[in-house]
Design an enzyme around this catalytic site. Structure first.
Site, mmCIF file in Angstrom:
data_model
loop_
_atom_site.group_PDB
_atom_site.id
_atom_site.type_symbol
_atom_site.label_atom_id
_atom_site.label_comp_id
_atom_site.label_asym_id
_atom_site.label_seq_id
_atom_site.Cartn_x
_atom_site.Cartn_y
_atom_site.Cartn_z
ATOM 1 N N GLN A 95 0.810 -1.213 0.000
ATOM 2 C CA GLN A 95 0.000 0.000 0.000
ATOM 3 C C GLN A 95 0.838 1.255 0.000
ATOM 4 O OE1 GLN A 95 -1.178 0.454 4.537
ATOM 5 N NE2 GLN A 95 -1.880 -1.533 3.752
ATOM 6 N N HIS A 97 0.218 5.690 1.127
ATOM 7 C CA HIS A 97 -0.696 6.693 1.688
ATOM 8 C C HIS A 97 -0.423 8.061 1.058
ATOM 9 C CE1 HIS A 97 -1.465 3.656 4.690
ATOM 10 N NE2 HIS A 97 -0.220 3.676 5.075
ATOM 11 N N GLU A 115 3.926 7.609 8.528
ATOM 12 C CA GLU A 115 3.935 6.704 9.670
ATOM 13 C C GLU A 115 5.357 6.248 9.937
ATOM 14 O OE1 GLU A 115 1.144 4.042 7.785
ATOM 15 O OE2 GLU A 115 2.655 2.520 7.508
ATOM 16 N N HIS A 172 4.745 0.402 0.745
ATOM 17 C CA HIS A 172 5.229 -0.393 1.880
ATOM 18 C C HIS A 172 4.268 -1.521 2.219
ATOM 19 C CE1 HIS A 172 2.478 2.586 3.624
ATOM 20 N NE2 HIS A 172 2.219 1.676 4.540
ATOM 21 N N ARG A 192 -4.473 0.685 -1.836
ATOM 22 C CA ARG A 192 -3.918 -0.658 -1.971
ATOM 23 C C ARG A 192 -3.350 -0.821 -3.374
ATOM 24 N NH1 ARG A 192 -8.418 -4.026 -0.516
ATOM 25 N NH2 ARG A 192 -8.022 -3.594 1.670
#
Ligand code: ZN
Length: 315
Positions: A95, A97, A115, A172, A192
């Site tokens: 995925q 982001h 993250e 990642h 995804r």
């Protein structure tokens, strides 16, 4: 007198989840395939509840709105961070982001999602997917369309104690046999890219979001590695993993009595190993593996005594 805010986690069932959150942390998990513990969360998809003191029973998002003084009267409308523990019992889908700007425009004002991962535990020889090998966006699209995933995806070896900063735009995936503490922007937006052509319980492929993924992926991949900085703190040790625009993340290894003093900054604390006691004013609080808390602004000097490891973060 200010008290630390202890939080009750929220658990999420995931097809890739397992039982490690119970086995390792003693949590009362709802299902055999529990993948995520949302430990410190004000996100509407799973807000944590305060477990002690005058705010007992309040959700973290409510506390943020009603008592901004505990957080230094911040300008933001929503609590910006989210701490999770993930049990990747199977490979997660690959995925990516979006960043804040893209998410604001395309995802109803959500934050983007940068993250980072602290590897609490993993099986021997474990790896993960971190970045890609395409040199241009054309090459990225070409590889995706032709399903050349092995060529495209970059694999990295991991071991317990490793830390990875995963900025928005980084492709990642955690792989099987990994337990991670994740500190992230408070966001639930994921595109995804690849799901290993797996079928769900009904025999369907899960949706992919290739168009958006291609738009937000950083090309070429940027490896955001910075070496951890270790400082002795009395008998204890503080490791600084990252200090970014979104969050700073540290590991505290407490060995015996250690004094900490924070007044202007609220802190998110997660005990990931061992146990100890937090002393503040005339009160004392139990600290043990699996406990999560927030130290509010104005808390001042406190002591932790024991033998434990914590992941600590702030904005
Ligand atoms: Zn992610």
């Amino acid at each position: 007198m200010l008290q630390p805010l202890f939080l009750k986690p929220v658990f999420k069932e995931r097809i890739w989840g397992g039982t490690a959150l119970q086995e390792e942390f003693g949590y009362n998990i709802p299902k055999e395939n529990t993948g995520e513990c949302w430990a410190i969360s004000a996100h509407p998809h799973g807000p944590s509840v305060i477990e002690n003191g005058p705010y007992e029973g309040m959700t973290l998002d409510e506390l943020w709105r009603k008592h901004p003084e505990l957080f230094g009267n911040p300008s933001g409308e929503v609590f910006p961070l989210l701490t999770k523990i993930l049990d990747a019992n199977m490979d997660l889908s690959v995925q990516v982001h979006p960043d804040d700007l893209y998410a604001k425009v395309n995802e109803n004002g959500e934050f983007g999602k940068t993250e980072c991962w602290y590897i609490i535990d993993c099986k021997e020889d474990a790896d993960m997917i971190f970045g890609h090998n395409a040199h241009s966006r054309e090459e990225l699209v070409e590889h995706m369309n032709e399903g050349k995933w092995n060529e495209l995806l970059r694999r990295v070896k991991i071991k317990p104690g490793d830390f990875f900063y995963v900025p928005s735009g980084t492709i990642h995936a955690l792989c099987e046999g990994t337990i991670v503490l994740e500190t992230q922007q408070s966001s639930d937006t994921t595109y995804r890219v690849y799901d290993y052509d797996r079928l769900d319980v009904e025999g369907n492929l899960r949706d992919l979001h290739l168009e958006r993924a291609i738009e937000v992926t950083t090309v070429p991949h940027l490896d955001a590695v910075s070496l951890p900085v270790v400082q002795e703190h009395g008998k204890s040790r503080i490791t600084t993993f990252v200090e970014s625009d979104f969050f700073s993340v540290y590991k505290w290894e407490v060995r015996g009595k250690s004094v900490f003093a924070y007044n202007d900054q609220y802190l998110l604390l997660s005990v990931i190993k061992g146990e100890g006691t937090l002393f503040h004013a005339s009160e004392q609080y139990e600290m043990k593996k699996g406990i999560h808390l927030i130290i509010p602004v104005g808390f001042g000097t406190f002591e932790v005594d024991g033998d434990c490891e914590l992941i600590v973060s702030h904005t």
